[in-house]
Write a protein that holds these residues in place. Sequence first.
Motif, mmCIF file in Angstrom:
data_model
loop_
_atom_site.group_PDB
_atom_site.id
_atom_site.type_symbol
_atom_site.label_atom_id
_atom_site.label_comp_id
_atom_site.label_asym_id
_atom_site.label_seq_id
_atom_site.Cartn_x
_atom_site.Cartn_y
_atom_site.Cartn_z
ATOM 1 N N ILE A 30 0.843 -1.203 0.000
ATOM 2 C CA ILE A 30 0.000 0.000 0.000
ATOM 3 C C ILE A 30 0.876 1.250 0.000
ATOM 4 O O ILE A 30 0.611 2.207 -0.741
ATOM 5 C CB ILE A 30 -0.957 -0.032 1.206
ATOM 6 N N ALA A 31 1.937 1.250 0.798
ATOM 7 C CA ALA A 31 2.827 2.408 0.858
ATOM 8 C C ALA A 31 3.539 2.634 -0.474
ATOM 9 O O ALA A 31 3.797 3.774 -0.860
ATOM 10 C CB ALA A 31 3.847 2.228 1.981
ATOM 11 N N HIS A 32 3.856 1.557 -1.190
ATOM 12 C CA HIS A 32 4.515 1.704 -2.489
ATOM 13 C C HIS A 32 3.608 2.451 -3.468
ATOM 14 O O HIS A 32 4.068 3.332 -4.195
ATOM 15 C CB HIS A 32 4.893 0.330 -3.045
ATOM 16 N N ARG A 33 2.339 2.122 -3.460
ATOM 17 C CA ARG A 33 1.392 2.820 -4.329
ATOM 18 C C ARG A 33 1.247 4.284 -3.907
ATOM 19 O O ARG A 33 1.225 5.189 -4.743
ATOM 20 C CB ARG A 33 0.039 2.121 -4.302
ATOM 21 N N ALA A 34 1.141 4.527 -2.616
ATOM 22 C CA ALA A 34 0.975 5.899 -2.113
ATOM 23 C C ALA A 34 2.201 6.755 -2.424
ATOM 24 O O ALA A 34 2.069 7.915 -2.830
ATOM 25 C CB ALA A 34 0.702 5.884 -0.613
ATOM 26 N N THR A 35 3.400 6.194 -2.252
ATOM 27 C CA THR A 35 4.598 6.977 -2.539
ATOM 28 C C THR A 35 4.753 7.221 -4.031
ATOM 29 O O THR A 35 5.298 8.249 -4.439
ATOM 30 C CB THR A 35 5.864 6.309 -1.977
ATOM 31 N N GLY A 36 4.266 6.304 -4.844
ATOM 32 C CA GLY A 36 4.275 6.539 -6.288
ATOM 33 C C GLY A 36 3.427 7.740 -6.655
ATOM 34 O O GLY A 36 3.828 8.581 -7.468
ATOM 35 N N VAL A 37 2.262 7.851 -6.047
ATOM 36 C CA VAL A 37 1.386 9.012 -6.278
ATOM 37 C C VAL A 37 2.073 10.281 -5.779
ATOM 38 O O VAL A 37 2.060 11.321 -6.450
ATOM 39 C CB VAL A 37 0.021 8.810 -5.591
ATOM 40 N N ALA A 38 2.692 10.219 -4.612
ATOM 41 C CA ALA A 38 3.391 11.386 -4.057
ATOM 42 C C ALA A 38 4.516 11.837 -4.980
ATOM 43 O O ALA A 38 4.755 13.043 -5.142
ATOM 44 C CB ALA A 38 3.931 11.068 -2.666
ATOM 45 N N LEU A 39 5.196 10.893 -5.606
ATOM 46 C CA LEU A 39 6.280 11.266 -6.514
ATOM 47 C C LEU A 39 5.756 11.950 -7.774
ATOM 48 O O LEU A 39 6.446 12.792 -8.358
ATOM 49 C CB LEU A 39 7.131 10.042 -6.849
ATOM 50 N N TYR A 40 4.548 11.615 -8.190
ATOM 51 C CA TYR A 40 3.939 12.361 -9.300
ATOM 52 C C TYR A 40 3.707 13.809 -8.887
ATOM 53 O O TYR A 40 3.929 14.735 -9.668
ATOM 54 C CB TYR A 40 2.623 11.724 -9.742
ATOM 55 N N VAL A 41 3.246 14.023 -7.669
ATOM 56 C CA VAL A 41 3.071 15.389 -7.152
ATOM 57 C C VAL A 41 4.430 16.087 -7.119
ATOM 58 O O VAL A 41 4.547 17.269 -7.476
ATOM 59 C CB VAL A 41 2.411 15.374 -5.760
ATOM 60 N N GLY A 42 5.461 15.379 -6.720
ATOM 61 C CA GLY A 42 6.810 15.939 -6.713
ATOM 62 C C GLY A 42 7.263 16.340 -8.113
ATOM 63 O O GLY A 42 7.947 17.357 -8.281
ATOM 64 N N ALA A 43 6.873 15.570 -9.120
ATOM 65 C CA ALA A 43 7.213 15.926 -10.502
ATOM 66 C C ALA A 43 6.515 17.225 -10.903
ATOM 67 O O ALA A 43 7.099 18.062 -11.614
ATOM 68 C CB ALA A 43 6.825 14.791 -11.445
ATOM 69 N N LEU A 44 5.293 17.424 -10.438
ATOM 70 C CA LEU A 44 4.591 18.677 -10.715
ATOM 71 C C LEU A 44 5.287 19.858 -10.021
ATOM 72 O O LEU A 44 5.386 20.953 -10.590
ATOM 73 C CB LEU A 44 3.130 18.583 -10.285
ATOM 74 N N ILE A 45 5.768 19.619 -8.807
ATOM 75 C CA ILE A 45 6.502 20.670 -8.098
ATOM 76 C C ILE A 45 7.806 20.979 -8.833
ATOM 77 O O ILE A 45 8.192 22.151 -8.977
ATOM 78 C CB ILE A 45 6.754 20.268 -6.629
ATOM 79 N N ALA A 46 8.491 19.976 -9.327
ATOM 80 C CA ALA A 46 9.719 20.197 -10.096
ATOM 81 C C ALA A 46 9.422 20.971 -11.378
ATOM 82 O O ALA A 46 10.202 21.847 -11.779
ATOM 83 C CB ALA A 46 10.390 18.860 -10.415
ATOM 84 N N ALA A 47 8.296 20.674 -12.015
ATOM 85 C CA ALA A 47 7.910 21.417 -13.217
ATOM 86 C C ALA A 47 7.603 22.876 -12.866
ATOM 87 O O ALA A 47 8.004 23.790 -13.605
ATOM 88 C CB ALA A 47 6.703 20.763 -13.876
ATOM 89 N N ALA A 48 6.940 23.102 -11.743
ATOM 90 C CA ALA A 48 6.659 24.467 -11.305
ATOM 91 C C ALA A 48 7.959 25.206 -11.003
ATOM 92 O O ALA A 48 8.094 26.400 -11.316
ATOM 93 C CB ALA A 48 5.755 24.448 -10.070
#
Length: 135
Positions: A30-48
Amino acid sequence: MSDAAKAPRERPLSPHLQVWRWHITMATSIAHRATGVALYVGALIAAAWAVCLASGPDAYAAFKAVMGSPIGLLVMFGLTVSFFYHLANGIRHLVWDAGHGYDLKSANASAVFVFAFTAAATLAIWLIAAMTGAI
Protein backbone atom coordinates in the motif's frame (compact mmCIF):
# COMPACT_ATOMS: atom_id res chain seq x y z
CA MET A 1 -42.36 -13.81 -13.37
CA SER A 2 -42.57 -13.40 -9.60
CA ASP A 3 -41.32 -10.42 -7.63
CA ALA A 4 -38.65 -12.62 -6.03
CA ALA A 5 -37.23 -13.48 -9.46
CA LYS A 6 -37.04 -9.78 -10.38
CA ALA A 7 -35.24 -8.76 -7.17
CA PRO A 8 -31.47 -8.34 -7.45
CA ARG A 9 -29.50 -11.24 -6.08
CA GLU A 10 -27.12 -10.63 -3.22
CA ARG A 11 -23.59 -10.99 -4.45
CA PRO A 12 -20.72 -12.07 -2.25
CA LEU A 13 -18.36 -9.31 -1.22
CA SER A 14 -14.76 -9.68 -2.25
CA PRO A 15 -12.22 -9.73 0.58
CA HIS A 16 -10.88 -6.30 1.37
CA LEU A 17 -9.05 -4.47 4.14
CA GLN A 18 -11.62 -5.29 6.81
CA VAL A 19 -11.28 -9.01 6.10
CA TRP A 20 -7.52 -9.45 5.93
CA ARG A 21 -5.24 -9.32 8.95
CA TRP A 22 -2.72 -6.53 8.47
CA HIS A 23 0.90 -7.57 8.03
CA ILE A 24 4.06 -5.72 7.09
CA THR A 25 4.19 -6.85 3.46
CA MET A 26 0.61 -5.63 3.00
CA ALA A 27 1.66 -2.25 4.42
CA THR A 28 4.65 -2.08 2.07
CA SER A 29 2.44 -2.77 -0.93
CA ILE A 30 0.00 0.00 0.00
CA ALA A 31 2.83 2.41 0.86
CA HIS A 32 4.52 1.70 -2.49
CA ARG A 33 1.39 2.82 -4.33
CA ALA A 34 0.97 5.90 -2.11
CA THR A 35 4.60 6.98 -2.54
CA GLY A 36 4.27 6.54 -6.29
CA VAL A 37 1.39 9.01 -6.28
CA ALA A 38 3.39 11.39 -4.06
CA LEU A 39 6.28 11.27 -6.51
CA TYR A 40 3.94 12.36 -9.30
CA VAL A 41 3.07 15.39 -7.15
CA GLY A 42 6.81 15.94 -6.71
CA ALA A 43 7.21 15.93 -10.50
CA LEU A 44 4.59 18.68 -10.72
CA ILE A 45 6.50 20.67 -8.10
CA ALA A 46 9.72 20.20 -10.10
CA ALA A 47 7.91 21.42 -13.22
CA ALA A 48 6.66 24.47 -11.30
CA TRP A 49 10.24 25.11 -10.15
CA ALA A 50 11.46 25.05 -13.77
CA VAL A 51 8.68 27.37 -14.92
CA CYS A 52 9.37 29.82 -12.09
CA LEU A 53 13.09 29.68 -12.79
CA ALA A 54 12.48 30.49 -16.45
CA SER A 55 9.98 33.23 -15.59
CA GLY A 56 12.48 35.44 -13.83
CA PRO A 57 13.75 36.43 -10.40
CA ASP A 58 10.39 37.52 -8.97
CA ALA A 59 8.64 34.26 -9.84
CA TYR A 60 11.58 32.24 -8.57
CA ALA A 61 11.66 34.22 -5.31
CA ALA A 62 7.95 33.52 -4.82
CA PHE A 63 8.54 29.81 -5.45
CA LYS A 64 11.41 29.76 -2.94
CA ALA A 65 9.22 31.54 -0.38
CA VAL A 66 6.47 28.96 -0.75
CA MET A 67 8.82 25.98 -0.62
CA GLY A 68 10.77 27.50 2.28
CA SER A 69 7.63 27.95 4.37
CA PRO A 70 6.83 25.39 7.09
CA ILE A 71 4.21 23.75 4.85
CA GLY A 72 6.63 23.72 1.91
CA LEU A 73 9.32 22.11 4.03
CA LEU A 74 6.83 19.53 5.26
CA VAL A 75 5.92 18.71 1.65
CA MET A 76 9.61 18.44 0.74
CA PHE A 77 10.21 16.17 3.74
CA GLY A 78 7.31 13.98 2.61
CA LEU A 79 8.74 13.85 -0.91
CA THR A 80 12.11 12.83 0.50
CA VAL A 81 10.46 10.00 2.43
CA SER A 82 8.52 9.00 -0.68
CA PHE A 83 11.64 9.02 -2.85
CA PHE A 84 13.72 6.83 -0.55
CA TYR A 85 10.84 4.47 0.22
CA HIS A 86 9.96 4.00 -3.44
CA LEU A 87 13.64 3.49 -4.28
CA ALA A 88 14.20 0.85 -1.61
CA ASN A 89 10.95 -0.97 -2.27
CA GLY A 90 11.62 -0.88 -6.01
CA ILE A 91 14.96 -2.61 -5.44
CA ARG A 92 13.12 -5.13 -3.27
CA HIS A 93 10.78 -5.81 -6.18
CA LEU A 94 13.74 -6.25 -8.53
CA VAL A 95 15.11 -8.90 -6.18
CA TRP A 96 11.71 -10.59 -6.26
CA ASP A 97 11.69 -10.38 -10.05
CA ALA A 98 14.95 -12.31 -10.00
CA GLY A 99 13.14 -15.06 -8.07
CA HIS A 100 14.60 -14.42 -4.61
CA GLY A 101 13.11 -13.44 -1.25
CA TYR A 102 9.62 -14.89 -1.60
CA ASP A 103 9.64 -16.94 1.60
CA LEU A 104 7.80 -15.33 4.50
CA LYS A 105 10.88 -14.70 6.64
CA SER A 106 12.78 -13.00 3.79
CA ALA A 107 9.76 -10.97 2.69
CA ASN A 108 9.18 -9.68 6.22
CA ALA A 109 12.88 -8.95 6.76
CA SER A 110 13.17 -7.04 3.50
CA ALA A 111 10.05 -5.04 4.40
CA VAL A 112 11.62 -4.02 7.71
CA PHE A 113 14.81 -3.12 5.85
CA VAL A 114 12.86 -0.90 3.43
CA PHE A 115 11.30 1.06 6.31
CA ALA A 116 14.64 1.32 8.16
CA PHE A 117 16.49 2.47 5.03
CA THR A 118 13.79 5.05 4.33
CA ALA A 119 14.06 6.52 7.82
CA ALA A 120 17.87 6.52 7.87
CA ALA A 121 18.32 7.98 4.38
CA THR A 122 15.68 10.67 4.90
CA LEU A 123 17.14 11.75 8.22
CA ALA A 124 20.66 11.76 6.77
CA ILE A 125 19.67 13.99 3.85
CA TRP A 126 17.80 16.43 6.08
CA LEU A 127 20.62 16.55 8.64
CA ILE A 128 23.13 17.27 5.87
CA ALA A 129 20.84 19.96 4.49
CA ALA A 130 20.51 21.54 7.93
CA MET A 131 24.28 21.39 8.60
CA THR A 132 25.10 23.01 5.25
CA GLY A 133 22.50 25.76 5.63
CA ALA A 134 20.29 24.52 2.82
CA ILE A 135 17.21 24.74 5.07
